[in-house]
Design a protein around this motif. Structure first.
Motif, short mmCIF file in Angstrom:
data_model
loop_
_atom_site.label_atom_id
_atom_site.label_comp_id
_atom_site.label_asym_id
_atom_site.label_seq_id
_atom_site.Cartn_x
_atom_site.Cartn_y
_atom_site.Cartn_z
N HIS A 38 0.75 -0.66 -0.36
CA HIS A 38 0.29 0.30 -0.37
C HIS A 38 0.84 1.15 0.21
CE1 HIS A 38 -4.12 -2.25 0.08
NE2 HIS A 38 -3.67 -2.16 1.43
N GLN A 53 2.64 1.91 -3.54
CA GLN A 53 1.55 2.49 -4.51
C GLN A 53 1.24 4.01 -4.38
OE1 GLN A 53 -1.62 -0.04 -4.45
NE2 GLN A 53 -0.96 -1.14 -5.79
N MET A 54 1.31 4.23 -2.82
CA MET A 54 1.30 5.99 -2.30
C MET A 54 2.37 6.72 -2.87
SD MET A 54 -1.96 6.05 0.58
CE MET A 54 -1.37 4.55 1.42
N ARG A 113 0.45 6.45 -7.22
CA ARG A 113 0.46 6.01 -8.57
C ARG A 113 -1.57 6.53 -7.82
NH1 ARG A 113 0.75 -0.18 -8.82
NH2 ARG A 113 -1.15 0.18 -10.73
N CYS A 114 -2.02 6.70 -6.16
CA CYS A 114 -3.19 7.06 -5.85
C CYS A 114 -2.83 8.63 -5.39
CB CYS A 114 -2.94 6.92 -4.89
SG CYS A 114 -3.26 4.70 -4.63
N VAL A 172 -5.12 -0.13 -5.49
CA VAL A 172 -5.03 1.93 -6.16
C VAL A 172 -6.08 2.31 -6.40
CG1 VAL A 172 -4.61 3.26 -7.55
CG2 VAL A 172 -3.31 0.82 -7.42
N THR A 173 -8.04 1.71 -6.61
CA THR A 173 -8.74 2.41 -6.71
C THR A 173 -9.19 2.58 -5.53
OG1 THR A 173 -9.04 0.99 -9.12
CG2 THR A 173 -11.38 1.02 -8.44
N LYS A 225 -7.80 2.83 -2.77
CA LYS A 225 -7.18 4.08 -2.14
C LYS A 225 -8.24 5.31 -2.43
CE LYS A 225 -2.75 2.03 -1.64
NZ LYS A 225 -3.14 0.61 -2.28
N GLU A 226 -7.52 5.56 -4.07
CA GLU A 226 -7.73 6.83 -4.71
C GLU A 226 -9.22 7.21 -4.28
OE1 GLU A 226 -8.04 10.63 -6.89
OE2 GLU A 226 -5.69 9.01 -5.63
#
Length: 361
Positions: free
Chosen positions: A23, A26-27, A31-32, A317-318, A320-321
């Motif tokens: 996690h 990705q951040m 990516r978010c 990603v989806t 979290k964003e």
């Protein structure tokens, strides 16, 4: 930055092993876009685990993340300063610690909390957490990433075009089919398969198929497919769980849906649609061909990381964003499961487990 939520990751784990670490990656990589990962709370590797397995690797990664991104690493939620932007806590530790960490995050002025599945060890604890959040005016959304998955959406859309069709959701893990490997799995995931691996599928049933404890008319195990074992874990203690299970639920409102889960079935999940004759007319995989290219790129970049990180990468990603954006703008986090869905999902898991175990004796 303006338009970003201040994200606190609670529980990181070892680089390449912990879901929290992925996690974070990705951040940190941007990516978010609505999420700024400002704090990582990791009491184990910043404390007693610092010199043990994974400790030095964690320290190296933490140092590089701090110098590159300015992320602060701390050991306790209580050490957080007052938030400067709307704050999101992503709790990614052990399920047993969630009720305590959740209360600490509410006290730390978090606007929103993301809980990893199943949220808490028991229905009673998760319900208490839901009540605490409502009292404090804190939003709680769940990391049930399959709720926003492409293969789930495509399967549901196709099934709607076939009158009388039947959907089966299939979930696979890639454990070795040995007593040692499964025993370790049973002990580490002692809450049991339905509260652990197959909980994502149960969340789909609750979200999209009207499944609730009160609305289940019948559940039937596929005895030919299913298997239940009692195995010793690394501690020597014995655990009884399903290594694979398949069952069909019929609801009182006339819906019917099946789930299959196999600890030793591989890395891919998929869903099928069958027609009224029982013939399969549709199958959609996760990852599909488009996502497989992403998986290969990520495997090359992180060769020692857990394989399942990559197959579910876009969905993590989806979630979290959408949650970070929701926290900043108030826009609905479309498709993301609420804690209400999570409570019912856990209720269904607790209800089904003894019924299915009895059928397989």
């Amino acid at each position: 930055q303006v338009g970003q939520a201040e994200v606190v990751l609670v529980g990181c784990g070892a680089p390449n092993r912990g879901m929290g670490w992925y996690h974070a990656v990705q951040m940190l990589e941007g990516r978010c876009p609505s999420a700024s990962l400002d704090y990582i709370i990791e009491p184990w590797f910043l404390g007693p685990g610092s010199t043990g397995p994974g400790g030095p690797e964690f320290a190296e990664w933490a140092d590089s993340s701090t110098s590159k991104y300015g992320t602060k690493f701390i050991t306790s939620v209580a050490d957080l300063p007052t938030p400067e932007q709307p704050r999101v806590a992503l709790i990614s530790g052990r399920t047993a610690d969630n009720p305590r960490l959740f209360k600490e995050c509410i006290d730390a002025k978090c606007s929103t909390v993301i809980l990893e599945k199943p949220g808490a060890p028991t229905v009673a604890e998760l319900q208490l957490m839901k009540d605490q959040a409502e009292e404090a005016g804190v939003g709680v959304l769940m990391g049930y990433n399959k709720n926003v998955c492409k293969y789930v959406r495509k399967t549901r859309e196709f099934a709607e075009t076939i009158p009388g069709s039947h959907v089966t959701f299939v979930s696979n893990n890639a454990y070795e089919n040995t007593p040692e490997s499964l025993g370790e799995c049973f002990e580490r995931n002692a809450e049991g398969m339905l509260k652990n691996m197959a909980i994502h599928e149960l969340a789909l049933l609750v979200s999209f198929y009207d499944v609730s404890v009160e609305n289940i008319e019948s559940v039937e195990a596929d005895k030919e497919f299913s298997s239940m074992q009692t195995l010793p874990g690394p501690s020597g203690k014995e655990f009884t769980d399903f290594d694979k299970i398949k069952f069909t639920i019929k609801t009182k409102t006339g819906k019917e849906v099946s789930v299959a889960a196999d600890r030793c079935g591989g890395t891919d999940s998929y869903a099928t649609v069958t027609d009224t004759d029982g013939e399969e007319v549709f199958r959609y995989w996760m990852p599909d061909d488009e996502d497989k290219a992403t998986v290969q790129t990520l495997q090359a970049k992180y060769p020692t990381a857990m394989p399942y990180f990559f197959t579910q990468d876009p969905d993590y990603v989806t979630v979290k964003e959408r949650v970070a954006k929701h926290t900043v703008t108030g826009e609905e986090a479309e498709g993301v499961a609420t804690i209400g869905v999570a409570v019912e999902t856990l209720r269904v898991a607790e209800y089904l487990t003894p019924l299915l175990m009895e059928q397989l004796k």
